[in-house]
Design a protein around this motif. Structure first.
Motif, PDB file in Angstrom:
ATOM      1  N   GLY A   1       0.838  -1.201   0.000  1.00 27.13           N
ATOM      2  CA  GLY A   1       0.000   0.000   0.000  1.00 27.13           C
ATOM      3  C   GLY A   1       0.865   1.239   0.000  1.00 27.13           C
ATOM      4  O   GLY A   1       1.766   1.393  -0.815  1.00 27.13           O
ATOM      5  N   ASN A   2       0.627   2.131   0.952  1.00 25.38           N
ATOM      6  CA  ASN A   2       1.432   3.339   1.062  1.00 25.38           C
ATOM      7  C   ASN A   2       2.730   3.093   1.823  1.00 25.38           C
ATOM      8  O   ASN A   2       3.484   4.022   2.069  1.00 25.38           O
ATOM      9  CB  ASN A   2       0.631   4.438   1.770  1.00 25.38           C
ATOM     10  N   TYR A   3       2.944   1.877   2.235  1.00 22.55           N
ATOM     11  CA  TYR A   3       4.142   1.534   2.984  1.00 22.55           C
ATOM     12  C   TYR A   3       4.981   0.546   2.163  1.00 22.55           C
ATOM     13  O   TYR A   3       4.549   0.065   1.119  1.00 22.55           O
ATOM     14  CB  TYR A   3       3.778   0.897   4.328  1.00 22.55           C
ATOM     15  N   SER A   4       6.159   0.229   2.671  1.00 14.88           N
ATOM     16  CA  SER A   4       7.007  -0.747   1.983  1.00 14.88           C
ATOM     17  C   SER A   4       7.744  -1.591   3.017  1.00 14.88           C
ATOM     18  O   SER A   4       8.112  -1.096   4.090  1.00 14.88           O
ATOM     19  CB  SER A   4       8.037  -0.039   1.097  1.00 14.88           C
ATOM     20  N   HIS A   5       7.953  -2.847   2.675  1.00  8.70           N
ATOM     21  CA  HIS A   5       8.768  -3.726   3.497  1.00  8.70           C
ATOM     22  C   HIS A   5      10.182  -3.735   2.928  1.00  8.70           C
ATOM     23  O   HIS A   5      10.367  -4.043   1.755  1.00  8.70           O
ATOM     24  CB  HIS A   5       8.231  -5.157   3.452  1.00  8.70           C
ATOM     25  N   VAL A   6      11.151  -3.401   3.760  1.00  8.90           N
ATOM     26  CA  VAL A   6      12.553  -3.444   3.352  1.00  8.90           C
ATOM     27  C   VAL A   6      13.153  -4.726   3.932  1.00  8.90           C
ATOM     28  O   VAL A   6      13.147  -4.926   5.145  1.00  8.90           O
ATOM     29  CB  VAL A   6      13.304  -2.201   3.872  1.00  8.90           C
ATOM     30  N   VAL A   7      13.643  -5.588   3.053  1.00 10.56           N
ATOM     31  CA  VAL A   7      14.150  -6.886   3.497  1.00 10.56           C
ATOM     32  C   VAL A   7      15.667  -6.921   3.290  1.00 10.56           C
ATOM     33  O   VAL A   7      16.154  -6.667   2.188  1.00 10.56           O
ATOM     34  CB  VAL A   7      13.478  -8.039   2.726  1.00 10.56           C
TER      35      VAL A   7
END
Lengths: 123, 316
Positions: free
Chosen positions: A30-36
């Protein structure tokens, strides 16, 4: 010896600083992101994927070219970790062949283009 | 800074490329051809719009010129917006059977879970029974057995950690302003969902110790409401379907448009978005089992807020 490049995501009271070569992939939420990252940690940041794409391009400059790829609207991947692509099964595996292993899904068109890109221009 | 918002789901792009165009591996198109094709397409669309506009103007002029004049003077139009009461353009819906399969006489306080697939979109529907809704600021305790359903409600601004849009907690306004037109008001334990620039429910909530928050409107009067975000994500909404209130979650990433359309096709009258993606939430089933929507991430915002349903304690 060249210092490792970092990607810095700063917003409000929080700052995330990741070595570019340790960033495995970024996934839109969505408006966020997962940084892996390479250690398997997954951190949610309040940046849209497009903003992170801009920041990577700006902060890494020439060093970034060819290393990171935006795949459709949902993913940014570090090409160093692309390990396996199965277009038919829409499967993309990112791995360092040590402890890092992530199975992702992407559209067939995107995976086909990624496959061609790596065939023609292997990193 | 170049903004890259034009990528499609089937495109890839090398980050840091100077020209900033999507990478066209495998499709046989050069960047120049791509841009030129876009320009041609834009010109064609503009020409079509111009032609349609011209035709419409000519039709109106011809109609006015040849319209028969009544000898008794002007006949009032059947629909005269200046004199008639405004009738919402709402399709007739009739009485709808509730989605819930729980017996009406049940006094069990719990959340009922139903899975429906609408337009190939799997939807998880959570219907709270015998419970009172309220808003909660902070993270609700999953071990608090009074709570049978909890889902994140209003968005939090990433820059200052404050609540986006007007928000009332037990009569206390914590945030003001209109950022999204959808609203949810809880007055005397009754939920009202709708879409308006200004809703009297905000004042009512402050006067009666009620609750109020704003989010994206998805369905209004049974009709789809378009919203700006076009990306795909796991979606959530609070819905009113013939007076039955429930929460809907998508099992897969969907665009807001497709999600809203699925809710319309489900027969929802009013729907407002809830914080989606991997936001935290939980529910309790009829056997009092606790099920979490997602794990709670550490480092949440101070004003992170939830809509929760508390069972009629100690009835449940």
């Amino acid at each position: 010896m060249e210092q490792p490049k970092h990607i810095v995501l700063s917003r409000g009271t929080e700052l995330l600083r990741v070595r570019a070569d340790r960033l495995v992939y970024v996934e839109s939420e969505g408006n966020y992101s997962h940084v892996v990252t390479l250690d398997g940690r997954k951190r949610l940041v309040s940046f849209q994927l497009g903003q992170i794409e801009d920041l990577i391009g700006d902060q890494l400059g020439d060093a970034v070219e060819g290393r990171f790829l935006r795949l459709g609207r949902g993913l940014i991947v570090n090409l160093d970790y692309v390990y396996f692509i199965d277009v038919a099964r829409q499967q993309l595996v990112l791995s360092d062949c040590a402890g890092c292993y992530h199975e992702l899904s992407a559209s067939r068109e995107v995976l086909q283009k990624l496959k061609l890109y790596l065939e023609n221009d292997p990193v | 800074m170049i903004r890259f918002d034009d990528i499609q789901d089937n495109e890839i792009r090398v980050i840091g490329q100077r020209d900033g165009h999507p990478h066209s591996q495998g499709d046989g198109q050069s960047h120049g051809c791509h841009a030129s094709s876009r320009r041609r397409h834009a010109v064609l669309v503009a020409a079509c719009i111009f032609c349609l506009g011209l035709t419409a103007v000519l039709c109106v002029l011809l109609y006015r010129h040849f319209r028969p004049v009544s000898p008794e003077g002007p006949v009032p139009e059947v629909f005269d917006p200046s004199s008639s009461t405004v009738t919402p353009l709402r399709p007739y819906r009739g009485a709808v059977a509730p989605l819930s399969e729980f017996p009406d006489a049940s006094v069990l306080s719990c959340t009922e879970h139903i899975r429906r697939t609408i337009n190939d979109i799997p939807l998880d529907i959570y219907i709270p029974h015998n419970a009172v809704p309220k808003l909660y600021v902070g993270t609700p305790d999953i071990h608090d057995k009074k709570i049978i359903l909890a889902a994140q409600a209003a968005d939090i601004r990433a820059d200052n950690g404050k609540i986006t849009g007007a928000f009332v907690l037990e009569g206390r306004p914590l945030a003001w302003g209109l950022s999204k037109k959808g609203y949810v008001g809880i007055i005397d334990g009754k939920i009202s969902i709708g879409m308006a620039d200004n809703s009297p429910l905000f004042e009512q909530a402050t006067e009666t110790g009620g609750y109020f928050f704003r989010q994206y409107p998805l369905v209004s009067d049974g009709c789809l409401v378009e919203n700006e975000p076009k990306n795909k994500a796991l979606r959530r909404a609070i819905c009113d379907r013939g007076g039955e209130i429930f929460i809907v979650l998508t099992a897969e990433r969907e665009s807001l448009h497709d999600f809203s359309q699925a809710l319309v096709d489900l027969g929802v009258d009013e729907a407002v978005y809830l914080v989606g993606a991997s936001s935290f939430g939980f529910w309790r089933d009829a056997a009092d089992h606790l099920i979490q929507f997602n794990e709670k991430c550490s480092g949440g915002y101070k004003y992170e807020n939830f809509i929760v349903w508390e069972r009629y304690w100690p009835l449940g």
